[in-house]
Scaffold this motif. Structure first.
Motif: not given
Length: 405
Positions: A115-135
């Motif tokens: 379950k934690a591994q599945a949550a990590l799969l979702s959290a990684k792309p969200i964090a990467e997208r937010d870094r691009s938008l914040a730039a």
């Protein structure tokens, strides 16, 4: 009439005096005959002989390894998977504890990790997208920090779930109780159906490693010091590692087939007894030696070419514990000697290191009839034995001759 009576009384007095004189003379004659009576004692002439010296140290055998088998988890024993008294090998399964609750915990922890591994799969792309938008200032700084915090939290959750799963896996493995060492296992203290706990002090069974065995011997600190000096001087032989080879004597007096190795394992002196414990390592491939068995470690000291051996019956100990013996001197008079002994030899003999010299005649029989200073007649024990043997041989020959029949 009076003259006759006087003569009669005088005759009686003379007769009495004569009788008393004869009695005293006879008594004096008896005393002289008693005083002149000379006792006969049997002696042996002291001589030196070659003697293989050794030092014997008693002790008890102990197992090379003693390993109690204890449970690491709490549960009910389902199976016992060994034969009591048999040889078991390291890693062999001995007991099976009910694994069901530990299997359930393992499965639950595994699901949490997934379950934690599945949550990590979702959290990684969200964090990467937010870094691009914040730039490009498309999102606020707070939104980016929230996404990165969620990512780190999911990564930490995975690490915790992995640790929990590993703990569950270990506990599940502990339901299979295995042998920690190779050796002979004792009787089982628990049967299937018994509840055991992880913190109990009573072992399920005990494994003993019998090959090799330890023989723990105790020696006085003085004797150990002398022993060390003799090894250091080369009087006692050692192997390449500086350890001494010793022979082992069993409880029945026979010599054990394998030699042991003496190790100076003592690290302190017992203040109560003044002794040091030494350790002998003894091969035991046939499993003949058992823990608790009483044995002797015999250290060879080489051959003394001029040893003095005397029969044990010739030596007595006085009230102070000193060894003494009676000796017939050159005038055939009895004298007492205080001896120094260095242990016993074969054939019930004492090894004498002081108090006797070559040529001394030591009393071996008849000592109870004489005292120090008495004049005696000494009969050599060897000559008496030879005469007895000759007499017995002549008698046997006469009995078997044709004329006797």
């Amino acid at each position: 009439m009076q003259i006759g009576l006087f003569a009669h009384r005088r005759t009686g007095v003379l007769t009495g005096a004569l009788f008393l004189s004869c009695a005293l003379a006879a008594c004096s004659h008896d005393q002289k005959s008693v005083q002149k009576k000379v006792q006969t004692v049997t002696v042996e002439t002291v001589k030196t002989v070659p003697y293989a010296q050794s030092s014997s140290m008693p002790g008890r055998a102990t197992s090379f390894l003693t390993s109690p088998v204890t449970p690491q988890v709490t549960g009910v024993i389902q199976k016992r998977l060994f034969t009591e008294g048999s040889v078991v090998h390291e890693g062999q399964v001995l007991y099976q504890i009910d694994p069901a609750p530990y299997q359930a915990t393992y499965d639950a922890d595994k699901a949490e990790l997934e379950k934690a591994q599945a949550a990590l799969l979702s959290a990684k792309p969200i964090a990467e997208r937010d870094r691009s938008l914040a730039a490009i200032d498309a999102i606020s700084k707070e939104t980016l920090e929230e996404a990165e915090a969620t990512l780190k939290q999911d990564e930490a959750t995975i690490d915790a779930d992995k640790a929990a799963l590993e703990s569950a896996r270990i506990n599940l493995g502990y339901t299979r109780v295995t042998a920690p060492v190779t050796g002979t296992i004792s009787a089982s203290a628990y049967t299937p159906g018994a509840l055991v706990t992880a913190d109990q002090t009573t072992a399920l069974a005990t494994i003993y490693a019998y090959d090799p065995m330890y023989l723990d011997v105790t020696e006085s600190s003085t004797d150990v010091l002398a022993l060390r000096k003799k090894f250091a001087s080369g009087e006692y032989k050692t192997d390449a590692n500086g350890n001494a080879k010793v022979k082992i004597t069993l409880e029945d007096g026979t010599t054990y087939a394998h030699e042991g190795t003496l190790q100076f394992a003592g690290v302190g002196v017992d203040q109560t007894t003044g002794t040091i414990t030494l350790r002998v390592i003894v091969p035991n491939p046939e499993k003949l030696l058992l823990p608790g068995e009483y044995l002797h470690a015999v250290v060879d000291q080489g051959v003394n070419q001029s040893a003095i051996l005397v029969p044990q019956q010739a030596v007595v100990h006085d009230q102070r514990g000193n060894a003494t013996a009676l000796v017939v001197d050159a005038q055939n008079k009895i004298e007492s000697r205080t001896l120094m002994l260095a242990g016993t030899a074969n054939n019930n003999e004492w090894v004498v290191t002081g108090g006797l010299a070559t040529g001394d005649r030591i009393v071996v029989a008849g000592s109870q009839f004489v005292s120090v200073g008495d004049t005696v007649k000494a009969t050599d024990a060897t000559a008496a034995t030879d005469a007895t043997d000759a007499t017995e041989a002549a008698a046997a020959s006469a009995a078997s001759s044709p004329s006797a029949n």
